[in-house]
Write an enzyme that holds these catalytic residues in place. Structure first.
Site, PDB file in Angstrom:
ATOM      1  N   ASN A  11     -13.190   3.300  -2.819  1.00  0.00           N
ATOM      2  CA  ASN A  11     -14.494   3.962  -2.762  1.00  0.00           C
ATOM      3  C   ASN A  11     -15.614   2.950  -2.994  1.00  0.00           C
ATOM      4  OD1 ASN A  11     -13.829   6.751  -2.277  1.00  0.00           O
ATOM      5  ND2 ASN A  11     -13.011   6.841  -4.355  1.00  0.00           N
ATOM      6  N   ASN A  12     -15.268   1.678  -2.977  1.00  0.00           N
ATOM      7  CA  ASN A  12     -16.247   0.622  -3.191  1.00  0.00           C
ATOM      8  C   ASN A  12     -17.134   0.491  -1.955  1.00  0.00           C
ATOM      9  OD1 ASN A  12     -17.390  -2.133  -3.099  1.00  0.00           O
ATOM     10  ND2 ASN A  12     -16.217  -2.457  -4.975  1.00  0.00           N
ATOM     11  N   LYS A  15     -17.204  -2.992  -0.239  1.00  0.00           N
ATOM     12  CA  LYS A  15     -15.998  -3.277   0.535  1.00  0.00           C
ATOM     13  C   LYS A  15     -15.993  -2.487   1.840  1.00  0.00           C
ATOM     14  CE  LYS A  15     -12.640  -4.362  -3.145  1.00  0.00           C
ATOM     15  NZ  LYS A  15     -11.322  -3.976  -3.685  1.00  0.00           N
ATOM     16  N   ASP A  71      -5.890  -5.906  -2.377  1.00  0.00           N
ATOM     17  CA  ASP A  71      -6.022  -6.354  -3.755  1.00  0.00           C
ATOM     18  C   ASP A  71      -6.502  -7.799  -3.687  1.00  0.00           C
ATOM     19  OD1 ASP A  71      -6.058  -5.879  -6.456  1.00  0.00           O
ATOM     20  OD2 ASP A  71      -3.992  -6.513  -6.792  1.00  0.00           O
ATOM     21  N   THR A  72      -7.466  -8.102  -4.518  1.00  0.00           N
ATOM     22  CA  THR A  72      -8.114  -9.407  -4.473  1.00  0.00           C
ATOM     23  C   THR A  72      -8.103 -10.039  -5.845  1.00  0.00           C
ATOM     24  OG1 THR A  72      -9.564  -8.825  -2.621  1.00  0.00           O
ATOM     25  CG2 THR A  72     -10.314 -10.606  -4.052  1.00  0.00           C
ATOM     26  N   GLY A 155     -18.782  -8.199  -7.584  1.00  0.00           N
ATOM     27  CA  GLY A 155     -17.724  -8.908  -8.294  1.00  0.00           C
ATOM     28  C   GLY A 155     -18.185 -10.264  -8.802  1.00  0.00           C
ATOM     29  N   ARG A 190     -11.753 -11.705   2.075  1.00  0.00           N
ATOM     30  CA  ARG A 190     -11.489 -10.377   2.612  1.00  0.00           C
ATOM     31  C   ARG A 190     -11.761 -10.350   4.117  1.00  0.00           C
ATOM     32  NH1 ARG A 190     -14.194  -7.994  -0.606  1.00  0.00           N
ATOM     33  NH2 ARG A 190     -12.565  -7.486  -2.082  1.00  0.00           N
TER      34      ARG A 190
END
Length: 206
Positions: A11-12, A15, A71-72, A155, A190
């Site tokens: 839900n970011n 992103k 996943d980062t 981030g 990403r």
């Protein structure tokens, strides 16, 4: 033309915007909220690959959509790869809070006085599409700044100089947070993983 629906297990908003720009017009990318998923997705593994796959499988099995999850981790050389898989909750006491500012401040404290500031961002995407599972990796090398610069991104972006943009390499250094979305997407971890995802998907739907 009806678009294929793909759920991005997040839900970011940052992103989602980044991924929608890269995937273009061919797919309708939906968030978790847009499919009615409000629970916390499981992340019980100690690798990026394991967590991405676990989240994608959860959405696929419980909601029935083709989906992908990422996943980062920010991996710092001198900290033996920390914060790594725990990047989003690095400063959390109980492992649940996601506080970007606290995470950055903790990392800056841990890097205080250290000359070797080499690091890399690494993203792993797990895709479940038409019953097939695929993994994609994207990474970008760089270094950790000594203080925050810029207000874009999210981030750890304000304290990460991608390779070629650090003060040691150019007269006009830029962190990810000082770049436009297009500039960052063109080189980000990403972005590189999503480009691989996009290439596969384009071949599937053409």
């Amino acid at each position: 033309m009806n678009k294929d629906i793909l759920v991005f297990a997040t839900n970011n908003a940052h992103k989602l915007q980044e991924v929608r720009q890269i995937l273009g017009e061919r797919f309708e990318v939906r968030s978790l909220k847009e499919i009615g998923c409000y629970e916390e997705l499981p992340e019980t593994h100690d690798t990026l690959e394991g967590n991405a796959l676990e989240k994608a499988q959860y959405v696929n099995q419980h909601y029935g959509f083709d989906c992908f999850a990422d996943d980062t981790g920010l991996e710092v050389d001198v900290l033996n790869g920390e914060p790594g898989v725990y990047s989003a909750r690095y400063a959390s006491i109980d492992g649940t809070d996601h506080d970007s500012e606290a995470n950055m401040q903790k990392l800056l404290r841990n890097m205080q006085g250290i000359d070797n500031r080499k690091a890399q961002f690494r993203t792993v995407i797990a895709l479940i599409y038409h019953g097939e599972t695929h993994l994609f990796e994207g990474k970008v090398e760089g270094c950790i700044a000594t203080e925050k610069h810029g207000a874009e991104g999210f981030g750890y972006d304000p304290i990460f100089y991608p390779e070629g943009y650090s003060p040691d390499e150019t007269e006009h250094p830029l962190t990810f947070a000082e770049m436009s979305a297009a500039e960052k997407n063109g080189m980000s971890h990403r972005g590189r993983a999503v480009e691989k995802l996009s290439t596969l998907l384009q071949g599937k739907v053409l």
